[in-house]
Design a protein around this motif. Structure first.
Motif, PDB file in Angstrom:
ATOM      1  N   ILE A   1      26.835 -10.968  10.593  1.00 39.32           N
ATOM      2  CA  ILE A   1      27.190 -10.626   9.410  1.00 39.32           C
ATOM      3  C   ILE A   1      26.265  -9.508   8.672  1.00 39.32           C
ATOM      4  N   LEU A   2      26.937  -8.727   7.962  1.00 41.26           N
ATOM      5  CA  LEU A   2      26.232  -7.891   6.919  1.00 41.26           C
ATOM      6  C   LEU A   2      25.997  -8.272   5.786  1.00 41.26           C
ATOM      7  N   THR A   3      24.846  -8.245   5.062  1.00 36.75           N
ATOM      8  CA  THR A   3      24.762  -9.065   3.569  1.00 36.75           C
ATOM      9  C   THR A   3      25.003  -7.838   2.601  1.00 36.75           C
ATOM     10  N   LEU A   4      25.395  -8.206   1.438  1.00 34.92           N
ATOM     11  CA  LEU A   4      25.866  -7.319   0.251  1.00 34.92           C
ATOM     12  C   LEU A   4      25.167  -7.861  -0.902  1.00 34.92           C
TER      13      LEU A   4
ATOM     14  N   VAL B   1      21.150  -7.611   8.341  1.00 37.70           N
ATOM     15  CA  VAL B   1      22.361  -7.904   9.126  1.00 37.70           C
ATOM     16  C   VAL B   1      21.660  -9.312   9.748  1.00 37.70           C
ATOM     17  N   TYR B   2      22.388 -10.393  10.104  1.00 37.37           N
ATOM     18  CA  TYR B   2      22.034 -11.707  10.390  1.00 37.37           C
ATOM     19  C   TYR B   2      22.856 -12.303  11.766  1.00 37.37           C
ATOM     20  N   GLY B   3      22.242 -12.900  12.674  1.00 41.56           N
ATOM     21  CA  GLY B   3      23.293 -13.852  13.556  1.00 41.56           C
ATOM     22  C   GLY B   3      23.050 -15.207  13.132  1.00 41.56           C
ATOM     23  N   ILE B   4      24.317 -15.927  13.137  1.00 45.61           N
ATOM     24  CA  ILE B   4      24.546 -17.240  12.844  1.00 45.61           C
ATOM     25  C   ILE B   4      24.908 -18.007  13.943  1.00 45.61           C
ATOM     26  N   GLY B   5      24.229 -18.918  14.447  1.00 45.80           N
ATOM     27  CA  GLY B   5      24.519 -19.701  15.370  1.00 45.80           C
ATOM     28  C   GLY B   5      25.426 -20.911  15.393  1.00 45.80           C
ATOM     29  N   GLU B   6      25.517 -21.908  16.246  1.00 46.27           N
ATOM     30  CA  GLU B   6      26.243 -23.098  15.939  1.00 46.27           C
ATOM     31  C   GLU B   6      25.695 -24.071  14.859  1.00 46.27           C
TER      32      GLU B   6
END
Length: 261
Positions: A111-114, A123-128
Motif C-alpha cells: 500500500i501507498l500511504t496518504l 509504502v508498506y507491505g502487509i503480510g498474512e
C-alpha cells in the motif's frame, strides 16, 4: 455499476510526472524488450475504453500515463483499483482515503500511504499476520525498487529461453517465484523473523509533533529506519481486541500509530 467514488482530499499537489520519468522509461524499455513476458497497462489518458478506477488525485499525472504492470498476466503493480475492500490485509487500516493499494492478493498487499491532505507518503507491505514491512519511504523509491526486481526477474526468465518454447504455466510459476525472491518475500512477511529488522514501540515524547500521535495506544517511528523494517501490530500490549483497533499514518507515512475504534 461502478463503485461510489471515495471522498479523496484534494489539497495535496499532484506528484510531478517528471520525478517519475526515469523509472517509467525503464519500465517501458523492459516492456519493449520483453513483450512476451511483461505488459504495461495504459493509463486513463491512453486507455481505449473508460477506466472505472478511483485513484487519489495526487497520483493523477501518473495514473493518466500508467495503469499498472502485468508479468505473465500476473498483476504486479496496480494503479487503477476498481474495487476496494476493508478485509484481509486491510483489516487494521483506517479510512480508505488514508492508503491506496499498489499490489494485492487475498492475504497480502502493498500500500501507498496518504496523509489528510491526500499527499502520498511511505509504502508498506502487509503480510498474512497483518504486520507492516517498510517497502520504501516514498512512491518513486518503491517504483525504482519494483523495477529493479522486475528487471532481475526478466533476466532470469530469459535464461529459461524464449517464451514460445517454454511451458506457459511453468514460466508463469517461475516468474511469480522470481518476483517473490527479488521483492515480495521481503515485503509480505515471507522470510524468517530473525532476518527482518523489528521496529520497537516508542513513547509520545520521542515524536516531535504531538499531533501525529494524538490518542495513540502504540507508536512506531520509522523515520530513518532500514527498508524491510517490520511493525508487528498484533504483538502489542494494548487493551481489548487488537482487531478492533486501526492504524493511522503520520509524518509522511513513517510514524505508525494504533488507535482505538
Amino acid at each position: 455499476m461502478s463503485a461510489p467514488r471515495l471522498p479523496w482530499p484534494t489539497a495535496a499537489e499532484p506528484l510531478p510526472l517528471a520525478s517519475l520519468r526515469p523509472v517509467l522509461d525503464r519500465l517501458s524499455s523492459l516492456a519493449t524488450r520483453h513483450g512476451e513476458d511483461v505488459q504495461m497497462i495504459p493509463g486513463a489518458a491512453l486507455a481505449e475504453t473508460e477506466v472505472a478506477a478511483d485513484p487519489p488525485p495526487a497520483l493523477e499525472q501518473l495514473t493518466d500515463e500508467l495503469g499498472g504492470v502485468r508479468l505473465r498476466e500476473l498483476p504486479l503493480l496496480t494503479l487503477q483499483i476498481e474495487e476496494r475492500t476493508d478485509v484481509g490485509p486491510y483489516t487494521l487500516l483506517g479510512e480508505p482515503t488514508s492508503f491506496y493499494p499498489l499490489y494485492e492478493t487475498p492475504d497480502a498487499a502493498v500500500i501507498l500511504t496518504l496523509d489528510e491532505h491526500g499527499a502520498p507518503g511511505a509504502v508498506y507491505g502487509i503480510g498474512e499476520d497483518l504486520a507492516l514491512q517498510l517497502a520504501a519511504p516514498d512512491l518513486p523509491t518503491y517504483l525504482d525498487r519494483f523495477t529493479d526486481a522486475l528487471e532481475r526477474t526478466l533476466a532470469a526468465l530469459t535464461e529459461r529461453g524464449p517464451a514460445a518454447e517454454d511451458s506457459a504455466d511453468a514460466r508463469t510459476d517461475a516468474a511469480e517465484q522470481f518476483m517473490d525472491e527479488h521483492l515480495f518475500a521481503a515485503l509480505l512477511g515471507m522470510r524468517e523473523l530473525a532476518d527482518m529488522p523489528q521496529a520497537a514501540p516508542c513513547s509520545a515524547e520521542q515524536v516531535a509533533d504531538a499531533a501525529e500521535v494524538a490518542g495513540a495506544l502504540a507508536i512506531w517511528d520509522l523515520r530513518g529506519a532500514a527498508l524491510g523494517t517490520r511493525v508487528d501490530l498484533m504483538d502489542t500490549d494494548t487493551p481489548g481486541d487488537p482487531l478492533a483497533l486501526h492504524v493511522r499514518f503520520g509524518a509522511d507515512g513513517l510514524v505508525v500509530t494504533l488507535q482505538d475504534g
